[in-house]
Every structure is written in C-alpha cells, then in structure tokens.
Design a protein around this motif. Structure first.
Motif, mmCIF file in Angstrom:
data_model
loop_
_atom_site.group_PDB
_atom_site.id
_atom_site.type_symbol
_atom_site.label_atom_id
_atom_site.label_comp_id
_atom_site.label_asym_id
_atom_site.label_seq_id
_atom_site.Cartn_x
_atom_site.Cartn_y
_atom_site.Cartn_z
ATOM 1 N N LEU A 3 15.935 16.795 -4.344
ATOM 2 C CA LEU A 3 15.142 15.553 -4.321
ATOM 3 C C LEU A 3 14.398 15.354 -5.633
ATOM 4 O O LEU A 3 14.286 14.237 -6.139
ATOM 5 C CB LEU A 3 14.151 15.591 -3.149
ATOM 6 N N ILE A 4 13.867 16.482 -6.179
ATOM 7 C CA ILE A 4 13.178 16.371 -7.483
ATOM 8 C C ILE A 4 14.172 15.940 -8.565
ATOM 9 O O ILE A 4 13.875 15.088 -9.409
ATOM 10 C CB ILE A 4 12.510 17.718 -7.829
ATOM 11 N N THR A 5 15.380 16.523 -8.520
ATOM 12 C CA THR A 5 16.419 16.124 -9.492
ATOM 13 C C THR A 5 16.787 14.656 -9.329
ATOM 14 O O THR A 5 16.960 13.906 -10.303
ATOM 15 C CB THR A 5 17.657 16.993 -9.300
ATOM 16 N N GLN A 6 16.945 14.234 -8.055
ATOM 17 C CA GLN A 6 17.251 12.821 -7.794
ATOM 18 C C GLN A 6 16.143 11.919 -8.293
ATOM 19 O O GLN A 6 16.387 10.836 -8.827
ATOM 20 C CB GLN A 6 17.479 12.625 -6.303
ATOM 21 N N LYS A 7 14.920 12.405 -8.111
ATOM 22 C CA LYS A 7 13.778 11.625 -8.616
ATOM 23 C C LYS A 7 13.860 11.470 -10.137
ATOM 24 O O LYS A 7 13.667 10.382 -10.679
ATOM 25 C CB LYS A 7 12.482 12.317 -8.214
ATOM 26 N N GLY A 8 14.168 12.595 -10.828
ATOM 27 C CA GLY A 8 14.293 12.514 -12.289
ATOM 28 C C GLY A 8 15.400 11.569 -12.707
ATOM 29 O O GLY A 8 15.259 10.797 -13.658
ATOM 30 N N ARG A 9 16.539 11.646 -11.970
ATOM 31 C CA ARG A 9 17.640 10.738 -12.311
ATOM 32 C C ARG A 9 17.253 9.276 -12.093
ATOM 33 O O ARG A 9 17.566 8.403 -12.902
ATOM 34 C CB ARG A 9 18.873 11.094 -11.474
ATOM 35 N N LEU A 10 16.572 9.012 -10.968
ATOM 36 C CA LEU A 10 16.143 7.642 -10.695
ATOM 37 C C LEU A 10 15.149 7.152 -11.743
ATOM 38 O O LEU A 10 15.186 5.990 -12.172
ATOM 39 C CB LEU A 10 15.508 7.563 -9.297
ATOM 40 N N VAL A 11 14.265 8.042 -12.152
ATOM 41 C CA VAL A 11 13.297 7.654 -13.194
ATOM 42 C C VAL A 11 14.027 7.345 -14.501
ATOM 43 O O VAL A 11 13.701 6.383 -15.201
ATOM 44 C CB VAL A 11 12.254 8.775 -13.381
ATOM 45 N N ALA A 12 15.059 8.193 -14.823
ATOM 46 C CA ALA A 12 15.828 7.940 -16.050
ATOM 47 C C ALA A 12 16.573 6.619 -15.969
ATOM 48 O O ALA A 12 16.619 5.850 -16.934
ATOM 49 C CB ALA A 12 16.813 9.097 -16.286
ATOM 50 N N GLU A 13 17.161 6.355 -14.780
ATOM 51 C CA GLU A 13 17.861 5.069 -14.624
ATOM 52 C C GLU A 13 16.897 3.905 -14.731
ATOM 53 O O GLU A 13 17.213 2.866 -15.319
ATOM 54 C CB GLU A 13 18.568 5.035 -13.272
ATOM 55 N N ALA A 14 15.718 4.068 -14.148
ATOM 56 C CA ALA A 14 14.716 2.990 -14.247
ATOM 57 C C ALA A 14 14.316 2.758 -15.694
ATOM 58 O O ALA A 14 14.179 1.612 -16.134
ATOM 59 C CB ALA A 14 13.484 3.349 -13.408
ATOM 60 N N GLU A 15 14.176 3.859 -16.432
ATOM 61 C CA GLU A 15 13.802 3.702 -17.858
ATOM 62 C C GLU A 15 14.918 3.014 -18.647
ATOM 63 O O GLU A 15 14.645 2.174 -19.510
ATOM 64 C CB GLU A 15 13.512 5.092 -18.429
ATOM 65 N N GLU A 16 16.190 3.379 -18.300
ATOM 66 C CA GLU A 16 17.308 2.757 -18.995
ATOM 67 C C GLU A 16 17.432 1.274 -18.669
ATOM 68 O O GLU A 16 17.775 0.461 -19.513
ATOM 69 C CB GLU A 16 18.602 3.489 -18.593
#
Length: 558
Positions: free
Chosen positions: A349-362
C-alpha cells in the motif's frame, strides 16, 4: 539585295504545255520585246503568280492555263518555276503547279497542285543538296514576299502590276487610301498602335492586380512575422515554465523525502510506544501474578509418597502444559505469518501510495503542481497565507523557510518525546528492579520448602511466565488490527483525495490544450510554407514590373 535569276514557264496561256520556256533576267535591267499576243504580259503574270500565288483578274475557270482544246488533250498541266536570290543572299527556287481538266459539259475545271519552295546551295546543278518545303507544311504565299524583302501589296500593285489594274492611282479616294495603306503597311502600324493600347490597358490592369496582390502579400508577411514572433514568445514561455516545473519538482522531491523521514521517525516512535505499552501490561500482569501466587499457593503437608505421587501428576500436567504451549506457539507462528502478510500488504500500500503520488505529480506538473503541493502542505501543517495562485518566488522561499521551522519544531517535539520515553524507561527499569528485589525476597522466604518442590515451583513459574507472554499475543493482535484499520482509513482518505482532485479531467484538459497547441503549430507551419512558396510569385511580380516599365517607356516613345 533580292533579285530574279530565271523563270521557266510551261502550259500557261500561249506557252505550250509540251516544252518549257526559260527566261533569264539580267542585271541591272531586262527588257522584254515582242508582238501583241506573244506572251509579254504572261511573263509578268507568271512572276506575280510565282511570288504571291495570285492569278490575274478574270482568269477563273482555267483561263490562266493553256487551253486543252488547242492541245487536243483532256487535261493540261502547267508549271511556273522561279529562281531568285533572297534578300539575305540565299539562292531559292519556287515551283507552282496547276492542272486544267475538260468536263463532260465542255467546261473546264482548274486545280492547284502541290507547290514547292526549295533552298539550294551553290552546287545544286552539280548534285548538291537542296532543302525543300511544300505547301503542305508552309504557306508559300507569305514566305516568298518575306524572302524577297518586300510586301505582297508592293508586288501586286507596283512591281508586278497587271495592265488591267494599273489605273488604281485614279480610283476613288477610299480605294486609293486602301491601296496606299496596303503598300506602305499603314494598317500594320495602326494595328500595332491598337495592340499597344490594348496591351497597355491589359498591363495596367495586371499591374493593378499585382499591386493588390503585393499589398495582400505584404499584409500576409506582416501577419507571418507576428505569428513567428508569437511562436518565439511561446517557446520562451514554455522554456521558462519547464524550468519552473523542474524547480517545483525538485522542491516536491525534497518535501517527499522529508515526509518519508518524518514517517519513518513516526513509525519508530509508534513502535517504542507499543513496546512501552507492552512493558506496562507485563508489569501489571506480573503484579497480578504475584498476588495470585500469594493467594493460591501455601505450604504443602503430607508424606513423601503422597508428595511423589503429586509430583508425578505434576509432571503429567507439565507435559500437558508443554503440549498446550507448542500448540500456542504454532498459533503464534500463524499469527506471525499473518502479521508478516499484513506488513507486506502495508508495504504494498505504501508503494502504491508512492506510485500514485508520482503519477499525480506527472499529471499536474504542467498546471502549477508547486502551488497545489504548497496548498496541501499548508493545510496539513497549518501554514496559512499561501492559499492562492500563482505564488511568487519570494513566497515560495518564505513557505519553505516556514516549512523548515515546522520540521524543526516537530524534530524538537520528537526529541522531547524521546527524552520523556527514556525517562519513563529509566523509571520503569527502576521499578522493575525494585520488583525483582522484592520477588527475590519472596523467593528466599520459600526456600524453606524442599529442594524438589522449589525446583518444581521454578518450572511452574517459568511455564506460567510463558503462558503470560502468550496472553500478550491478543493485545498485540489488537494493536496490529488497529494499525491495519488506521492504514485502511488513510488509504481510503488518499483514494478520496485522488478522486476529488479529478486527475483524469485535468489530464484530459491538458491533452486538449496540447492538441490545440499542436494544431496551431501545424497551421503556422502551413502558413510559413505558403509564404515561402510565394517567393516565386514575388520574383514573377518583379519580372512583370520590369516588363511593364519597358512597355511604358516604349509607349511613351511612340
């Protein structure tokens, strides 16, 4: 200078169609003398016919050709050959052929056969080459006057004028004017003036159209220059925005890194807090156990056999407790496995959170992600005064300094909590040592029991401690479940925040804007190519200007 050399006549008027009569012309003058009807006028008519192609007046119906009745023939062929030097000195030969046929009604039908205009070199009579053209590929009536250097009107009305037409200077003024116009080619100059006027009119209209076209091209060029400047401005703006986006990305990465460190510190603090809670629970359990031991156990009485039987039964109870312990250990391993799986899920879930944050930033790096991140951080940490867009660079630096202050305050709070925790640990260890000393005093009092009972009692104590440790497993499980629920709540909040941010809609808007910019760029490229292609039109315009200028000068000259 053009001159006539020889004339060959056959089958024309009084000239026989069986033989050729050759007349040679001398320079500077040739005089033709003969009786009436001998053919003097026929020679002039043949010269006129050979040079202009016009037959004498009143000769329709074959009167110009030798009479077939006199020759006792149904068909008579006539030929006129003229050798002359052209105005450029070229030796030429003109041949014209005629034929007259007697019809059934005793009439005559005349036909004009193929005529020849030959170009001969000086060795023609000795077999030299001769270039020949016929009436099928050239108009001899116009070629021969041009070769002689005089007009057809001069040949007809002056040089080879028929005696029946020699009174034209006494004709009516209109006919006389027409004759003089033909001789002096006045109509040619009149037509030339009319053509010049029409040409001037056409050129003026073309010049006006070209001026309008030039004006439109200049406007289009100015428009293209504006578009080019706009493109350059947009490129510079895009470059500056990309630089700002990179700076915002670096700042965001730094904020994410600081949040990650803070989250790690929070996890460590939470683990310490849980450890303290467990120790507190162990302490209370130990106190309860001591009270229970005091209330439960007392000095045993009886014989040795009874005590041994009780000891044997106690061994069985101990084995049963060991078996129960092994079962509980297996259960505890299962719980550990489940805990590990929960931890793995948490990490996922933490990894998914990081990925979602990266996608949001992109997705939001083109629409001022820096302001959004600043707003969110300001809302989380209570930093006010930065809830508007766009933010100036000074405001961003001020926000970063205030965020650093918040981080330092949190670090100070953490250090304070750590010092408090250390003090509590020291207090706990002191109390634990006091309890241990009390326990040792209690145990020294029990040393009055027999050594075997003391040994059994120690085993019982160890087993009960193990059982008590196992009793802490449900509390640990409850804490883990609470942590899992907390993580689920945070994950749900993150999902709701992502859905409320409408990233898909923003991404679609960004894609639409990108497509619009690309279409605008393609349109500008097409316009630029059109302007480049118009360079040829400009060159043609310059040529037309030169032609118009030369025509205007020639018109003014005339």
């Amino acid at each position: 200078m053009a001159c006539l050399n020889k004339l060959a006549i056959r089958g024309i008027r009084s000239f026989d169609d069986k033989q050729i009569s050759v007349i040679e012309f001398f320079s500077p003058v040739t005089v033709i003398v003969g009786h009436n009807g001998s053919g003097k006028t026929t020679i002039i008519e043949c010269l006129k016919y050979a040079t202009t192609g016009d037959q004498p007046p009143n000769t329709r119906g074959g009167a110009f050709v030798h009479d077939p009745k006199m020759a006792n023939e149904k068909e008579v062929k006539a030929q006129v050959k003229l050798r002359f030097h052209a105005a450029n000195g070229t030796r030429m030969l003109a041949v014209r052929n005629l034929s007259v046929t007697v019809t059934k009604s005793s009439g005559l039908t005349m036909k004009t056969l193929e005529s020849i205009l030959a170009l001969a070199d000086g060795k023609t009579e000795k077999g030299g080459k001769r270039g020949v053209i016929s009436t099928k590929c050239a108009e001899m009536d116009a070629e021969i006057p041009q070769l002689l250097g005089v007009s057809k009107a001069v040949l007809e009305n002056v040089i080879f004028c028929h005696q029946e037409d020699s009174y034209w200077p006494l004709a009516e003024p209109s006919a006389l004017k027409k004759k003089f116009d033909d001789i002096f080619e006045a109509t040619k100059y009149t037509k030339a003036l009319v053509s010049i006027k029409n040409l001037r009119k056409d050129r003026l209209a073309e010049l006006k159209a070209e001026k309008e076209r030039l004006l439109s091209l200049s406007r289009e060029k100015a428009h293209s220059d504006k578009l080019r400047d706009r493109i350059n401005d947009l490129k510079s703006t895009i470059a500056s925005k990309e630089v700002e986006c990179e700076e915002s990305k670096h700042q965001y990465d730094a904020a994410v890194e600081s949040n990650r460190k803070f989250y790690e510190l929070y996890n460590k603090f939470r683990e310490m807090y849980v450890t303290v809670e467990k120790l507190e629970e162990n302490k209370s359990a130990t106190k309860a156990y001591l009270a229970e031991v005091k209330s439960k156990y007392q000095e045993l009485t009886g014989s040795l056999e009874e005590l041994e039987s009780r000891s044997d039964q106690f061994e069985e109870r101990i084995n049963l407790q060991k078996e129960n312990k092994r079962q509980e250990e297996r259960k505890m391993e299962d719980l550990d496995d489940e805990q590990n799986s929960q931890i793995a899920d948490q990490r996922a879930l933490i990894t998914q959170k990081g990925r979602l944050v990266a996608e949001a930033e992109e997705q939001h790096r083109r629409i001022q992600q820096r302001e959004q991140v600043i707003h969110e951080i300001g809302d989380v940490y209570g930093i006010k005064g930065f809830n508007y867009s766009p933010l100036e660079r000074d405001k961003v630096l001020e926000f970063l300094s205030r965020l650093g202050d918040v981080q330092r305050r949190q670090q100070a709070e953490y250090e304070k909590l750590q010092s408090d925790l250390k003090a509590k640990n020291d207090d706990y260890h002191a109390k634990l040592r006091a309890l241990d000393s009390e326990l040792e005093s209690r145990q020294s009092q029990k040393q009055r029991l027999r050594d075997q009972i003391v040994e059994r009692q120690d085993k019982i104590n160890k087993t009960e401690r193990t059982l008590e440790d196992m009793q802490t497993i449900p509390s640990s499980l409850r804490s883990l479940q609470a942590d899992i629920e907390d993580k689920k709540d945070r994950l749900q909040k993150l999902k709701s925040a992502i859905s409320s941010a409408k990233y898909d809609t923003r991404l679609a808007d960004i894609a639409n804007k990108g497509r619009m910019l690309e279409e605008e760029r393609d349109q500008l490229n097409v316009e630029l190519q059109a302007l480049t292609l118009q360079a040829e039109s400009r060159a043609r315009l310059e040529l037309k200007r030169g032609e118009v200028k030369s025509k205007v000068l020639s018109i003014n000259y005339f």
